[in-house]
Design an enzyme around this catalytic site. Sequence first.
Site, PDB file in Angstrom:
ATOM      1  N   HIS A 147     -25.375  31.082   8.724  1.00  0.00           N
ATOM      2  CA  HIS A 147     -25.628  32.015   9.815  1.00  0.00           C
ATOM      3  C   HIS A 147     -26.391  33.205   9.268  1.00  0.00           C
ATOM      4  O   HIS A 147     -26.135  33.623   8.144  1.00  0.00           O
ATOM      5  CB  HIS A 147     -24.295  32.484  10.434  1.00  0.00           C
ATOM      6  N   ASP A 154     -21.426  26.431  16.290  1.00  0.00           N
ATOM      7  CA  ASP A 154     -21.900  25.147  16.810  1.00  0.00           C
ATOM      8  C   ASP A 154     -21.282  23.944  16.104  1.00  0.00           C
ATOM      9  O   ASP A 154     -21.467  22.815  16.533  1.00  0.00           O
ATOM     10  CB  ASP A 154     -23.433  25.063  16.682  1.00  0.00           C
TER      11      ASP A 154
HETATM   12  N1  CMC Z   1     -27.894  23.553   5.034  1.00  0.00           N
HETATM   13  C1  CMC Z   1     -28.395  23.644   3.785  1.00  0.00           C
HETATM   14  N2  CMC Z   1     -28.891  24.776   3.246  1.00  0.00           N
HETATM   15  C2  CMC Z   1     -28.882  25.866   4.027  1.00  0.00           C
HETATM   16  C3  CMC Z   1     -28.384  25.865   5.343  1.00  0.00           C
HETATM   17  C4  CMC Z   1     -27.860  24.642   5.850  1.00  0.00           C
HETATM   18  N3  CMC Z   1     -27.381  24.569   7.077  1.00  0.00           N
HETATM   19  N4  CMC Z   1     -28.499  27.094   5.895  1.00  0.00           N
HETATM   20  C5  CMC Z   1     -29.065  27.855   4.952  1.00  0.00           C
HETATM   21  N5  CMC Z   1     -29.288  27.130   3.805  1.00  0.00           N
HETATM   22  C6  CMC Z   1     -29.835  27.629   2.539  1.00  0.00           C
HETATM   23  C7  CMC Z   1     -31.342  27.817   2.621  1.00  0.00           C
HETATM   24  O1  CMC Z   1     -32.030  26.648   2.223  1.00  0.00           O
HETATM   25  C8  CMC Z   1     -31.539  28.967   1.676  1.00  0.00           C
HETATM   26  O2  CMC Z   1     -31.463  28.456   0.353  1.00  0.00           O
HETATM   27  P1  CMC Z   1     -32.314  29.139  -0.854  1.00  0.00           P
HETATM   28  O3  CMC Z   1     -31.805  30.535  -0.969  1.00  0.00           O
HETATM   29  O4  CMC Z   1     -32.043  28.274  -2.035  1.00  0.00           O
HETATM   30  O5  CMC Z   1     -33.753  29.072  -0.400  1.00  0.00           O
HETATM   31  C9  CMC Z   1     -30.298  29.855   1.885  1.00  0.00           C
HETATM   32  O6  CMC Z   1     -29.285  28.938   2.319  1.00  0.00           O
HETATM   33  C10 CMC Z   1     -30.496  30.945   2.928  1.00  0.00           C
HETATM   34  O7  CMC Z   1     -30.968  30.338   4.137  1.00  0.00           O
HETATM   35  P2  CMC Z   1     -31.993  30.988   5.139  1.00  0.00           P
HETATM   36  O8  CMC Z   1     -32.643  29.915   5.937  1.00  0.00           O
HETATM   37  O9  CMC Z   1     -32.882  31.931   4.403  1.00  0.00           O
HETATM   38  O10 CMC Z   1     -31.021  31.848   6.047  1.00  0.00           O
HETATM   39  P3  CMC Z   1     -31.361  32.395   7.482  1.00  0.00           P
HETATM   40  O11 CMC Z   1     -30.460  33.564   7.700  1.00  0.00           O
HETATM   41  O12 CMC Z   1     -32.820  32.604   7.638  1.00  0.00           O
HETATM   42  O13 CMC Z   1     -30.952  31.179   8.447  1.00  0.00           O
HETATM   43  C11 CMC Z   1     -29.738  29.708   9.858  1.00  0.00           C
HETATM   44  C12 CMC Z   1     -29.767  31.089   9.169  1.00  0.00           C
HETATM   45  C13 CMC Z   1     -28.568  29.673  10.840  1.00  0.00           C
HETATM   46  C14 CMC Z   1     -31.036  29.492  10.628  1.00  0.00           C
HETATM   47  C15 CMC Z   1     -29.564  28.612   8.772  1.00  0.00           C
HETATM   48  O14 CMC Z   1     -28.352  28.809   8.086  1.00  0.00           O
HETATM   49  C16 CMC Z   1     -29.631  27.196   9.350  1.00  0.00           C
HETATM   50  O15 CMC Z   1     -30.727  26.647   9.491  1.00  0.00           O
HETATM   51  N6  CMC Z   1     -28.452  26.575   9.703  1.00  0.00           N
HETATM   52  C17 CMC Z   1     -28.447  25.283  10.349  1.00  0.00           C
HETATM   53  C18 CMC Z   1     -28.729  25.433  11.833  1.00  0.00           C
HETATM   54  C19 CMC Z   1     -27.557  26.014  12.588  1.00  0.00           C
HETATM   55  O16 CMC Z   1     -26.414  25.606  12.430  1.00  0.00           O
HETATM   56  N7  CMC Z   1     -27.842  26.990  13.483  1.00  0.00           N
HETATM   57  C20 CMC Z   1     -26.842  27.617  14.362  1.00  0.00           C
HETATM   58  C21 CMC Z   1     -26.637  29.065  14.009  1.00  0.00           C
HETATM   59  S1  CMC Z   1     -25.203  29.767  14.781  1.00  0.00           S
HETATM   60  C22 CMC Z   1     -25.455  29.723  16.472  1.00  0.00           C
HETATM   61  C23 CMC Z   1     -26.694  30.356  16.961  1.00  0.00           C
HETATM   62  O17 CMC Z   1     -27.291  31.261  16.384  1.00  0.00           O
HETATM   63  O18 CMC Z   1     -27.132  29.947  18.041  1.00  0.00           O
END
Ligand code: CMC
Length: 428
Positions: A307, A364
């Site tokens: 998140h 989710d």
């Molecule tokens: N699986 C594997 N690796 C992950 C995941 C995941 N679900 N989420 C983040 N990471 C890793 C990412 O690859 C990165 O690694 P590194 O530092 O080595 O490059 C690190 O964790 C930080 O991730 P980020 O993408 O920079 O973080 P963000 O704050 O930009 O993204 C997020 C947050 C929710 C988009 C992301 O965690 C994600 O894609 N999760 C899966 C989709 C999901 O479940 N979304 C629902 C969010 S909650 C409800 C809502 O908002 O509607």
Amino acid sequence: MTDKATLEYNGQKYEFPVIKGSEDELAIDIKTLRSATGGITTIDPGYKNTGSCSSAITFLDGEKGILRYRGYSIEELAEKADFLEVAYLLIFGELPNKEQLVKFHADIKEESHVDEEMKKILDSFPKSAHPMGVLSSLTSALIAFNPSTVDVSSEKAMYHAIVRILAKFPVLVAWTMRKKKGLPLDYGDDSLGYVENIHKMMFKKPTQTYQKNEIVIEALDKLLILHADHEQNCSTSTVRIVGSSHAGLFASLSAGISALWGPLHGGANQAVLEMLEAIEADGGDTKKYMAKAKDKSDPFRLMGFGHRVYKNFDPRAKIIKVAADEVLADLGIEDPILEIAKGLEKEALEDQYFVDRKLYPNVDFYSGIIYRALGIPTEMFTVMFALGRLPGWIAQWREMRLNNEPIGRPRQVYTGANSRGFVEVDQR
Ligand code: CMC
């Protein structure tokens, strides 16, 4: 005395006030940055460090896993309140007394019809259309039948617009699903509760009388409360930014629905279930999918994990996990998908990759399992999220308009070609 932050650049010092929120959150107020520095801007892709507004609606502390609507904890609201009370709280700032709540519901019922012509618009969509696209389009189409813009200086006009959308949106949600299932479009029943009526509109078979199921209604109510607001997330920011151009409430909501659709945001609930089903179909090997999620050359992510703000358990996920267990037990459903989800969660919580990045299950991760148990088709999951988020979007839109916020218009750092002369087509 106001705290100040100092920025030093090129031997010059610039001071900016530091403002404090009611929960002691600190923010450097850079409103005068460009004028003071002669045009220096900030850059923050994804707005990871940028506050776009001050807001009195929702507080969340991602480190501690706290979520409160108007000061009330999500745990207490999920246990004691119903969705309509929470909607009132979010939008108007206080819990309604009995009289206010009854009036609010009565006013909603008064508006719960949708122009019959809307059916023609719905009819023109192919059955294969994704419900989120249909819902966004129908919400936008509502403007054609309610063309007058809301006079935001009038509380009465504002209240009327809010009641209207809270009444009509569930009809659109129900119609979206009925179309998909090939069921005749149904209307509500004013003798039912708000959530019960939504359930009836979605599920009533043409040949049967509607039977209320307390467990199902309670679970649905709780899920809607848990989704009702989450401060400045992607779809809410979209609603506020579209509304900041003084586009109307329905147009702003329609844009919010589109933003919610994406799998990184609300669309994750559908993506989680599809992922769990794929793991099951592939023999249930969770380790294989954990490895894929950690492999940087593989685009696969563990959906329902991580998140932007929570670097601890998402408090909503904790509540939903317990609810999923209860609902499945109460309905007598054994779902192997729930076991796969629990196995995946356990592995992720013990895995160094997930621990280092503070990736916990989000809202989710378990919600789709309950939706499935309630008989809601997978493609409708994000629509259910939108239904829950509606009061939050409305509250944020109302706050933005009442605060008379300026039009949202970020800056950029230009990295394209420098000025050059036009080259005629035969000389390129
Ligand atoms: N699986 C594997 N690796 C992950 C995941 C995941 N679900 N989420 C983040 N990471 C890793 C990412 O690859 C990165 O690694 P590194 O530092 O080595 O490059 C690190 O964790 C930080 O991730 P980020 O993408 O920079 O973080 P963000 O704050 O930009 O993204 C997020 C947050 C929710 C988009 C992301 O965690 C994600 O894609 N999760 C899966 C989709 C999901 O479940 N979304 C629902 C969010 S909650 C409800 C809502 O908002 O509607």
